[in-house]
Design a protein around this motif. Structure first.
Motif, PDB file in Angstrom:
ATOM      1  N   PHE A  11       0.768  -1.138   0.061  1.00 35.93           N
ATOM      2  CA  PHE A  11      -0.194  -0.053  -0.004  1.00 35.93           C
ATOM      3  C   PHE A  11       0.825   1.343   0.041  1.00 35.93           C
ATOM      4  CE2 PHE A  11       0.564  -1.535   4.138  1.00 35.93           C
ATOM      5  CZ  PHE A  11       0.879  -0.194   4.887  1.00 35.93           C
ATOM      6  N   VAL A  13       2.103   5.286   1.000  1.00 38.28           N
ATOM      7  CA  VAL A  13       1.931   6.394   2.013  1.00 38.28           C
ATOM      8  C   VAL A  13       2.658   7.463   1.354  1.00 38.28           C
ATOM      9  CG1 VAL A  13       2.331   4.893   3.799  1.00 38.28           C
ATOM     10  CG2 VAL A  13       4.164   5.552   2.942  1.00 38.28           C
ATOM     11  N   HIS A  56      -0.677  10.312  -2.888  1.00 34.79           N
ATOM     12  CA  HIS A  56      -1.666   9.368  -1.953  1.00 34.79           C
ATOM     13  C   HIS A  56      -2.860   9.671  -1.669  1.00 34.79           C
ATOM     14  CE1 HIS A  56      -1.956   6.549   1.226  1.00 34.79           C
ATOM     15  NE2 HIS A  56      -2.076   7.700   2.058  1.00 34.79           N
ATOM     16  N   PRO A  58      -5.381   7.884   1.183  1.00 40.42           N
ATOM     17  CA  PRO A  58      -5.658   6.908   2.177  1.00 40.42           C
ATOM     18  C   PRO A  58      -6.768   5.889   1.545  1.00 40.42           C
ATOM     19  CG  PRO A  58      -5.571   8.911   3.050  1.00 40.42           C
ATOM     20  CD  PRO A  58      -5.707   9.240   1.920  1.00 40.42           C
ATOM     21  N   ALA A  59      -6.293   4.473   2.113  1.00 41.89           N
ATOM     22  CA  ALA A  59      -7.170   3.365   1.694  1.00 41.89           C
ATOM     23  C   ALA A  59      -8.521   3.727   2.368  1.00 41.89           C
ATOM     24  CB  ALA A  59      -6.658   2.200   1.914  1.00 41.89           C
ATOM     25  N   THR A  63      -6.050  -1.763   5.681  1.00 38.32           N
ATOM     26  CA  THR A  63      -4.946  -2.567   4.831  1.00 38.32           C
ATOM     27  C   THR A  63      -4.376  -3.286   5.577  1.00 38.32           C
ATOM     28  OG1 THR A  63      -3.631  -0.558   5.889  1.00 38.32           O
ATOM     29  CG2 THR A  63      -4.596  -0.122   3.660  1.00 38.32           C
ATOM     30  N   LYS A 109      -5.304   4.668  12.482  1.00 37.56           N
ATOM     31  CA  LYS A 109      -4.796   4.740  11.220  1.00 37.56           C
ATOM     32  C   LYS A 109      -3.347   5.129  11.498  1.00 37.56           C
ATOM     33  CE  LYS A 109      -9.002   7.042   9.206  1.00 37.56           C
ATOM     34  NZ  LYS A 109      -9.659   8.122   8.748  1.00 37.56           N
ATOM     35  N   ASN A 114      -4.049   5.607   6.215  1.00 38.59           N
ATOM     36  CA  ASN A 114      -4.479   4.172   6.270  1.00 38.59           C
ATOM     37  C   ASN A 114      -5.076   3.357   7.207  1.00 38.59           C
ATOM     38  OD1 ASN A 114      -3.423   4.049   3.109  1.00 38.59           O
ATOM     39  ND2 ASN A 114      -1.502   4.114   4.150  1.00 38.59           N
TER      40      ASN A 114
END
Length: 121
Positions: A11, A13, A56, A58-59, A63, A109, A114
């Motif tokens: 993932f 950042v 980026h 954030p998901a 994750t 987070k 994330n």
């Protein structure tokens, strides 16, 4: 075709040095850095790749889930390390642990936004 491959996840950042400090120091994960990317060396053998991304986002999903034996003790330790648990509606106790249907779980987070979780096995 991929039955025997050792797949790994990854993932993005927005700041590798900040992520390295968070994952390595705050969470205590073995972190290595190569080619401007991080590898989180977690149990199970396959690393998790953390890579920089200028734009980026954030998901919007979890994750990484960290299984723990004692979620209350782990939540207290993370709070002592500066972690703030997310609140997603009703059913979470004062520590941020979801105590409804399903396993006990609490979300937080990373510095890039994330979502991560601790989940009691």
């Amino acid at each position: 075709m991929f039955r025997d491959t050792k797949a790994f996840s990854g993932f993005s950042v927005d700041d590798i040095p900040v992520a390295k400090e968070f994952y390595g120091t705050t969470l205590g994960i073995d972190v290595t850095e190569e080619h401007g990317m991080l590898q989180l060396r977690i149990a199970g053998g396959n690393p998790v790749l953390v890579y920089p991304k200028d734009n980026h986002v954030p998901a919007e999903y979890t994750t990484l889930n960290f299984p723990v034996d004692d979620i209350e003790a782990t939540a207290r330790e993370l709070i002592a390390r500066g972690i703030v648990f997310e609140r997603y509606g009703e059913g979470q106790d004062e520590l941020g642990i979801q105590r409804g249907e399903g396993p006990l779980i609490a979300w937080f987070k990373d510095p890039a936004g994330n979502v991560l979780s601790i989940i009691q096995e």
